[in-house]
Design a protein around this motif. Sequence first.
Motif, mmCIF file in Angstrom:
data_model
loop_
_atom_site.group_PDB
_atom_site.id
_atom_site.type_symbol
_atom_site.label_atom_id
_atom_site.label_comp_id
_atom_site.label_asym_id
_atom_site.label_seq_id
_atom_site.Cartn_x
_atom_site.Cartn_y
_atom_site.Cartn_z
ATOM 1 N N GLY A 88 0.787 -1.225 0.000
ATOM 2 C CA GLY A 88 0.000 0.000 0.000
ATOM 3 C C GLY A 88 0.816 1.271 0.000
ATOM 4 N N GLU A 89 2.121 1.165 -0.318
ATOM 5 C CA GLU A 89 2.997 2.343 -0.323
ATOM 6 C C GLU A 89 2.982 2.968 -1.711
ATOM 7 N N ILE A 90 2.220 4.040 -1.866
ATOM 8 C CA ILE A 90 1.995 4.651 -3.167
ATOM 9 C C ILE A 90 3.296 5.159 -3.774
ATOM 10 N N ASP A 91 3.478 4.836 -5.030
ATOM 11 C CA ASP A 91 4.639 5.270 -5.805
ATOM 12 C C ASP A 91 4.097 6.031 -7.010
ATOM 13 N N ALA A 92 4.131 7.355 -6.933
ATOM 14 C CA ALA A 92 3.520 8.171 -7.977
ATOM 15 C C ALA A 92 4.185 7.952 -9.335
ATOM 16 N N ALA A 93 5.496 7.761 -9.331
ATOM 17 C CA ALA A 93 6.200 7.544 -10.600
ATOM 18 C C ALA A 93 5.761 6.231 -11.246
ATOM 19 N N LEU A 94 5.572 5.208 -10.418
ATOM 20 C CA LEU A 94 5.096 3.920 -10.934
ATOM 21 C C LEU A 94 3.698 4.073 -11.542
ATOM 22 N N ILE A 95 2.815 4.757 -10.826
ATOM 23 C CA ILE A 95 1.455 4.961 -11.326
ATOM 24 C C ILE A 95 1.475 5.740 -12.637
ATOM 25 N N GLN A 96 2.347 6.736 -12.706
ATOM 26 C CA GLN A 96 2.461 7.524 -13.945
ATOM 27 C C GLN A 96 2.932 6.653 -15.104
ATOM 28 N N ALA A 134 -11.789 -4.323 -6.850
ATOM 29 C CA ALA A 134 -10.553 -3.833 -6.238
ATOM 30 C C ALA A 134 -9.743 -5.024 -5.728
ATOM 31 N N LEU A 135 -8.501 -5.128 -6.188
ATOM 32 C CA LEU A 135 -7.644 -6.256 -5.824
ATOM 33 C C LEU A 135 -6.362 -5.757 -5.150
ATOM 34 N N PRO A 136 -5.809 -6.518 -4.226
ATOM 35 C CA PRO A 136 -4.578 -6.107 -3.553
ATOM 36 C C PRO A 136 -3.453 -5.838 -4.546
ATOM 37 N N ARG A 137 -2.687 -4.810 -4.295
ATOM 38 C CA ARG A 137 -1.486 -4.420 -5.057
ATOM 39 C C ARG A 137 -1.811 -3.834 -6.431
ATOM 40 N N ALA A 138 -3.097 -3.739 -6.789
ATOM 41 C CA ALA A 138 -3.464 -3.313 -8.146
ATOM 42 C C ALA A 138 -3.872 -1.846 -8.214
ATOM 43 N N GLU A 139 -3.364 -1.038 -7.278
ATOM 44 C CA GLU A 139 -3.730 0.379 -7.268
ATOM 45 C C GLU A 139 -3.442 1.050 -8.608
ATOM 46 N N ALA A 140 -2.313 0.738 -9.219
ATOM 47 C CA ALA A 140 -1.941 1.366 -10.496
ATOM 48 C C ALA A 140 -2.604 0.654 -11.670
ATOM 49 N N PRO A 227 -21.969 -5.097 -2.568
ATOM 50 C CA PRO A 227 -21.550 -3.862 -1.893
ATOM 51 C C PRO A 227 -20.034 -3.875 -1.664
ATOM 52 N N TYR A 228 -19.418 -2.708 -1.701
ATOM 53 C CA TYR A 228 -17.957 -2.611 -1.582
ATOM 54 C C TYR A 228 -17.447 -3.292 -0.313
ATOM 55 N N ARG A 229 -18.188 -3.122 0.784
ATOM 56 C CA ARG A 229 -17.740 -3.727 2.045
ATOM 57 C C ARG A 229 -17.613 -5.238 1.904
ATOM 58 N N TRP A 230 -18.603 -5.880 1.249
ATOM 59 C CA TRP A 230 -18.563 -7.318 1.053
ATOM 60 C C TRP A 230 -17.448 -7.706 0.088
ATOM 61 N N GLN A 231 -17.269 -6.889 -0.942
ATOM 62 C CA GLN A 231 -16.188 -7.174 -1.897
ATOM 63 C C GLN A 231 -14.846 -7.248 -1.186
ATOM 64 N N ASN A 232 -14.587 -6.277 -0.311
ATOM 65 C CA ASN A 232 -13.289 -6.239 0.368
ATOM 66 C C ASN A 232 -13.075 -7.452 1.252
ATOM 67 N N VAL A 233 -14.142 -7.892 1.929
ATOM 68 C CA VAL A 233 -14.040 -9.081 2.779
ATOM 69 C C VAL A 233 -13.697 -10.305 1.945
ATOM 70 N N ILE A 234 -14.385 -10.463 0.814
ATOM 71 C CA ILE A 234 -14.198 -11.636 -0.030
ATOM 72 C C ILE A 234 -12.809 -11.648 -0.670
ATOM 73 N N THR A 235 -12.422 -10.534 -1.281
ATOM 74 C CA THR A 235 -11.145 -10.506 -1.984
ATOM 75 C C THR A 235 -9.970 -10.609 -1.017
ATOM 76 N N SER A 236 -10.112 -10.078 0.176
ATOM 77 C CA SER A 236 -9.019 -10.181 1.155
ATOM 78 C C SER A 236 -8.778 -11.628 1.572
ATOM 79 N N LEU A 238 -9.702 -14.363 -0.527
ATOM 80 C CA LEU A 238 -9.493 -15.231 -1.686
ATOM 81 C C LEU A 238 -8.230 -14.943 -2.476
ATOM 82 N N VAL A 239 -7.764 -13.696 -2.430
ATOM 83 C CA VAL A 239 -6.665 -13.295 -3.302
ATOM 84 C C VAL A 239 -5.363 -13.285 -2.541
ATOM 85 N N SER A 240 -4.365 -13.983 -3.077
ATOM 86 C CA SER A 240 -3.027 -13.972 -2.479
ATOM 87 C C SER A 240 -2.332 -12.676 -2.809
#
Length: 241
Positions: A88-96, A134-140, A227-236, A238-240
């Motif tokens: 979760g450490e945002i890297d603006a250059a990576l996102i760009q 929304a999936l872990p590590r996929a912010e960019a 709902p987003y709340r349920w999505q976060n519970v499920i993906t947290s 199920l997803v490695s």
Amino acid sequence: MSCVLITGATSGIGFQLAKDYADTGWNVVACGRNTLALQELEAYSPLIISARFELTDLEQIKLVIARLEVSPELWIFNAGDCEYIDRGEIDAALIQRVFSVNVIGLANSLEACQPYFKPGHRIAIVGSIASEVALPRAEAYGASKAAVSYLARTLQLDLKGKGIAVSVIYPGFVKTPLTDKNTFPMPMLITAEQASQAIRRGLEKRNPHIYFPTRFTTILRFIGALPYRWQNVITSKLVSR
């Protein structure tokens, strides 16, 4: 003879699409920046010609497209890149970097090609099923593909009146040089050959939305409808990471 233009044709899904379309008698304009891969495609079939450019250079793309001696009727905008955010450490250059290829590169390609779009043509834009959940590590990557999906679906509305159809493609995990870098399990992974077949079949049927593999993308679409709340519970759970 039918003609298709494919961006991101120098590896993965685009590379396979170029070969498969040529095998079925289409003229193919294979676009990318890897000269060796473009030469390999031209050697593969006399029906394939190459167009080399950088996605981030709009003027270069315009010049290359203007010099084409063929007239595509199918335009597949497939080029993309992926990098992940760790902890979760945002890297603006990576996102760009990711957005410059996946979003701005797509916009550049569309602008350069749009003077040649005609009624009856079809535009296919490759997004990702990651845009719908929304999936872990996929912010960019996920955010860029969400932008791609919105852009493409908006084009569906705006180009319909011009007689130009738009298909949006939502792959799951496909074995390519890009996904080979992943260090986590990729459920229901398919080959580039299978992806090419699914895309070509969907485009032949003129489907506005193309999802594959069916089972995996259906599961994620179902999760995405919760709902987003349920999505976060499920993906947290199920997803490695």
